[in-house]
Design a protein around this motif. Sequence first.
Motif, PDB file in Angstrom:
ATOM      1  N   ASN A   1       0.869  -1.316  -0.283  1.00  0.00           N
ATOM      2  CA  ASN A   1      -0.413  -0.338   0.175  1.00  0.00           C
ATOM      3  C   ASN A   1       0.973   1.320  -0.159  1.00  0.00           C
TER       4      ASN A   1
ATOM      5  N   GLY B 116      -8.518  12.185  -2.880  1.00  0.00           N
ATOM      6  CA  GLY B 116      -9.286  12.178  -1.353  1.00  0.00           C
ATOM      7  C   GLY B 116     -11.003  12.149  -1.864  1.00  0.00           C
TER       8      GLY B 116
ATOM      9  N   GLY C 153     -11.680   8.213  -1.569  1.00  0.00           N
ATOM     10  CA  GLY C 153     -11.452   8.324  -0.674  1.00  0.00           C
ATOM     11  C   GLY C 153     -12.691   8.057   0.300  1.00  0.00           C
TER      12      GLY C 153
ATOM     13  N   THR D 216     -15.181   4.641   1.924  1.00  0.00           N
ATOM     14  CA  THR D 216     -14.705   4.466   3.337  1.00  0.00           C
ATOM     15  C   THR D 216     -15.726   3.985   3.465  1.00  0.00           C
TER      16      THR D 216
ATOM     17  N   SER E 253      -9.456  -5.221  -2.590  1.00  0.00           N
ATOM     18  CA  SER E 253      -9.132  -3.866  -2.611  1.00  0.00           C
ATOM     19  C   SER E 253      -7.664  -3.477  -2.598  1.00  0.00           C
TER      20      SER E 253
ATOM     21  N   GLY F  88      -8.136   6.639  -4.990  1.00  0.00           N
ATOM     22  CA  GLY F  88      -8.061   6.812  -4.399  1.00  0.00           C
ATOM     23  C   GLY F  88      -9.244   5.763  -3.588  1.00  0.00           C
ATOM     24  N   GLY F  89     -10.516   5.900  -4.072  1.00  0.00           N
ATOM     25  CA  GLY F  89     -11.177   4.689  -3.418  1.00  0.00           C
ATOM     26  C   GLY F  89     -10.651   3.546  -3.082  1.00  0.00           C
TER      27      GLY F  89
ATOM     28  N   ASP G 294      -7.499   2.712  -1.891  1.00  0.00           N
ATOM     29  CA  ASP G 294      -6.477   3.104  -1.017  1.00  0.00           C
ATOM     30  C   ASP G 294      -7.631   2.992  -0.207  1.00  0.00           C
ATOM     31  N   ALA G 295      -8.850   3.897  -0.502  1.00  0.00           N
ATOM     32  CA  ALA G 295      -9.270   3.538   1.473  1.00  0.00           C
ATOM     33  C   ALA G 295      -9.860   2.497   1.454  1.00  0.00           C
TER      34      ALA G 295
ATOM     35  N   ASP H 130      -7.269   0.258   3.374  1.00  0.00           N
ATOM     36  CA  ASP H 130      -6.615   1.042   4.445  1.00  0.00           C
ATOM     37  C   ASP H 130      -7.326   0.399   5.153  1.00  0.00           C
TER      38      ASP H 130
ATOM     39  N   SER I  63     -11.041   6.578   9.657  1.00  0.00           N
ATOM     40  CA  SER I  63     -10.786   6.631   8.271  1.00  0.00           C
ATOM     41  C   SER I  63     -10.316   7.630   7.441  1.00  0.00           C
TER      42      SER I  63
ATOM     43  N   ARG J  53      -8.847  11.774   6.723  1.00  0.00           N
ATOM     44  CA  ARG J  53      -8.964  11.907   5.470  1.00  0.00           C
ATOM     45  C   ARG J  53      -9.162  13.171   4.848  1.00  0.00           C
TER      46      ARG J  53
END
Length: 396
Positions: free
Chosen positions: A27, A60, A63, A67, A86, A114-115, A117-118, A121, A347, A351
């Motif tokens: 990641n 962003g 994310g 999330t 993911s 970004g999504g 990654d979220a 995460d 999380s 962000r």
Amino acid sequence: MNYTPTTADAVTLVRARWALMIAFLVNGAIFANWAPRIPLIQGNLGIDPALLGLALAGLGIGGLLLTPIAAAAIGRFGSRQVLLVSVIALCGSLILPAIAPTWWALLATLVLLGGSDAVMDVAMNTQGVLLEKRTHRSLLNGFHAAWSVGTVVGGLAGTAAASIGMPVAAHFAAVSVILGSSALVASRWFPRPAPSEENNHDKQDPGTPRTIFGPSAALSLLGLIVLFAALIEDVPQSWSAVYLSSELEASSGTAGLAFVAFSTAMLIGRLISDRLVDRWGASNILIVGGVFVACAFGASIAIVTPITAIIAFAVAGLGASPIFPIAFSLAGRLPKIASGTAIGTISMVSRIGFLIAPLAVGATASAFSFGLAFTLIALSGLAVAALTATLKPRLS
């Protein structure tokens, strides 16, 4: 049937720990490879900095949008399956910005990146909390240290690819295959949760914090802690070089060392924090970390040389290092809240913090001074310590 440590095979737990470390490393390495190639992607599309900034905001936006979906997916399918999907999505989507033909396509690909990654995460931190429950040990600091190693390795790889003029598409394709294959091999050892382990509705393990007030209130306090943590962590990346060069007249090479010092100290802190948490308790380590941050940024009014500033950023990195891992760990073990939901909530808050941090510091520094801006960050460190002190009596 609940999972109990006596039913676990020690080798399986060790393999699971290393598998999750690989996931965290992957990641971190993905975005570290992406960052050095942004100028070439901008040049290939012929877009100005304003349009590039709007496109980068897609990370962003993605994310924030995905999330909540991560938490719902974990509740339905389990953190292991969500992590597997993911990590494939994250590695696979890395190549898309390199082949985006227009600004709109770049924006769309970055929303997807970004999504992904979220979701990853939330899933990998939920898996980390699951392994902490099984081993009755603090582990998340070590996992986040692996993430930091990934950023260093990925940054070096991305910089090397840029320096030799490697085409972005070929670079990202190679990274996707290497990192994706590593994650897929490791995925066979990702922890397999029993339903009750991630629902947090059953009796907790001996090492799990028990709140004497509502879990929603505890989650709110943890959300505030990660919000302030995001403000703290963004400053070295976004503003340290600008501060040293404009306020302290440091050379370009010297100015960049502040972020290096912060990142190195953060890595060292995360490598040792699990042992400190096991010995002194998560709350105590959070309080000390917040005080370290407050002292480092509070000293900015007395700093007059670049070397002093670099040392201050190193102290701040050491103090900031355990905040996110501990907050995720505590949130994931709150009673009566599913781990994925709790971790997904904080999380998302973090962000939001990373989105507003550059704007807040930039506006304050422009209107007043970096000294005042850094004083606000020092107060953020004190806020982390104060919120933790408020939460501490309720964790027993």
